[in-house]
Design a protein around this motif. Sequence first.
Motif, mmCIF file in Angstrom:
data_model
loop_
_atom_site.group_PDB
_atom_site.id
_atom_site.type_symbol
_atom_site.label_atom_id
_atom_site.label_comp_id
_atom_site.label_asym_id
_atom_site.label_seq_id
_atom_site.Cartn_x
_atom_site.Cartn_y
_atom_site.Cartn_z
ATOM 1 N N ARG A 193 0.816 -1.210 0.000
ATOM 2 C CA ARG A 193 0.000 0.000 0.000
ATOM 3 C C ARG A 193 0.858 1.272 0.000
ATOM 4 O O ARG A 193 0.557 2.249 0.680
ATOM 5 C CB ARG A 193 -0.966 0.006 1.191
ATOM 6 N N GLY A 194 1.935 1.242 -0.788
ATOM 7 C CA GLY A 194 2.759 2.425 -0.944
ATOM 8 C C GLY A 194 3.607 2.767 0.263
ATOM 9 O O GLY A 194 4.124 3.895 0.358
ATOM 10 N N PHE A 195 3.791 1.834 1.166
ATOM 11 C CA PHE A 195 4.535 2.129 2.394
ATOM 12 C C PHE A 195 5.996 2.425 2.091
ATOM 13 O O PHE A 195 6.695 1.664 1.418
ATOM 14 C CB PHE A 195 4.452 0.942 3.354
ATOM 15 N N LEU A 196 6.483 3.555 2.620
ATOM 16 C CA LEU A 196 7.891 3.939 2.542
ATOM 17 C C LEU A 196 8.303 4.528 3.881
ATOM 18 O O LEU A 196 7.586 5.372 4.444
ATOM 19 C CB LEU A 196 8.125 4.983 1.445
ATOM 20 N N ALA A 197 9.446 4.099 4.407
ATOM 21 C CA ALA A 197 9.957 4.656 5.655
ATOM 22 C C ALA A 197 11.481 4.660 5.600
ATOM 23 O O ALA A 197 12.100 3.786 4.985
ATOM 24 C CB ALA A 197 9.471 3.861 6.858
ATOM 25 N N ARG A 198 12.084 5.656 6.262
ATOM 26 C CA ARG A 198 13.531 5.813 6.246
ATOM 27 C C ARG A 198 14.080 5.927 7.661
ATOM 28 O O ARG A 198 13.438 6.521 8.541
ATOM 29 C CB ARG A 198 13.902 7.067 5.451
ATOM 30 N N SER A 199 15.259 5.357 7.866
ATOM 31 C CA SER A 199 15.949 5.460 9.150
ATOM 32 C C SER A 199 17.365 5.971 8.920
ATOM 33 O O SER A 199 18.067 5.508 8.023
ATOM 34 C CB SER A 199 16.007 4.096 9.848
ATOM 35 N N LYS A 200 17.784 6.912 9.771
ATOM 36 C CA LYS A 200 19.140 7.445 9.703
ATOM 37 C C LYS A 200 20.005 6.960 10.861
ATOM 38 O O LYS A 200 21.151 7.399 10.994
ATOM 39 C CB LYS A 200 19.100 8.976 9.693
ATOM 40 N N ASP A 201 19.464 6.076 11.704
ATOM 41 C CA ASP A 201 20.197 5.617 12.884
ATOM 42 C C ASP A 201 20.188 4.090 12.999
ATOM 43 O O ASP A 201 19.982 3.532 14.055
ATOM 44 C CB ASP A 201 19.638 6.254 14.152
ATOM 45 N N ARG A 202 20.374 3.429 11.847
ATOM 46 C CA ARG A 202 20.482 1.965 11.780
ATOM 47 C C ARG A 202 19.245 1.260 12.328
ATOM 48 O O ARG A 202 19.320 0.196 12.913
ATOM 49 C CB ARG A 202 21.735 1.469 12.506
ATOM 50 N N GLY A 203 18.081 1.867 12.107
ATOM 51 C CA GLY A 203 16.826 1.212 12.444
ATOM 52 C C GLY A 203 16.295 1.481 13.829
ATOM 53 O O GLY A 203 15.255 0.951 14.199
ATOM 54 N N ALA A 204 16.972 2.322 14.617
ATOM 55 C CA ALA A 204 16.478 2.639 15.952
ATOM 56 C C ALA A 204 15.200 3.465 15.885
ATOM 57 O O ALA A 204 14.283 3.299 16.696
ATOM 58 C CB ALA A 204 17.546 3.375 16.749
#
Length: 356
Positions: A193-204
């Motif tokens: 369903r178009g899900f997009l997410a970003r992490s800048k701290d190795r997934g924390a």
Amino acid sequence: MRRSAHSVGAVAVAFLLLQPPAVAAQGAADEDARQPRPALMAPRAASALLLDAVKAGERWVVAGQRGNILLSDDASAWQQVPVPVDATLTRLHFLDGQRGWAVGYDGTLLGTVDGGREWTLLQFDPQWARPYYDLHFFDADNGLLAGANGALLATTDGGRTWTANESETFEDQQNLYRLVALGDGSLLIAGERGFLARSKDRGASWQRLRSPYTGSFFGALPTGDKGVLIFGLRGNAFHSADIDLAEALDAEALQALRDAELDPDAASGGASPVSEVAGWRALDSAQVESLFDATVTADGRVVLVGMNGHVMQADLDSGRLTRLPVAPDNNMNAVVAAGDELIVVGTAGAQRIALP
């Protein structure tokens, strides 16, 4: 309706319904069903359904249905290796030529320290009965698992134990199909369903991104220092040359998105599933076959593979997808570049395809 079945390829699953004469026998059968069974050594495993392929050092490794894992030194002659579980395997990940992992259905996680010749069962949870779709390890100890219904877990001991991520980012429980590290070291998850997410701290911690598409993304390919190509259902593909320019969803915008998904009138209003979103460019294409994986060839071409033998070349500068004239017409689930050829796996097993 939320879809939790595996979307990468056509997996045909047959259920054998047994009716034992006694409750005690049924209980024993249920207990047996919860125990891992080793994958069968099959003469035609190399031509059975395969879902992923990687290069581990100088060795090729492929994996797929019924727990099949095969190795090859030349991507032509394949040898099946023993695997302690017969669950369908969806993804492989290697740190180097020796250390690697495989994930799949029934919460399966396998590990190897000898390039895939021997595998150890690290996790198996048939009561959860859902798949992990992707994984990423930063080093031999620290890694992430992504899977069905928003499952995201972290390990600090090489995969022996895992801790679930409780972030509100994943509370909508979309299937998480792809987890990739971008050129700047950040992580991107693409999914249902178009899900997009970003992490800048190795997934924390994670930040939800506004999506240019309301359908599912099955794959993501890093490009350059901060770029990424995302693609999936009905051949839709989008490129961001700089992920920092992709618009993040604040709490208010995210709630509005959730309200729209729950509104049946909005869902049936005829709006286009594709929209212009800051930071993303849609790639023009005349085809609508779903795309599952992508690679970059030795000469720098970006190539995607998908349903019904579709092999597409992406021109990120002009924003176009063009179909390449290749012979196979079977579904292709994963691809790795090998010189002027592609190593692909799918419903016809493992194949080599010459690039035109």
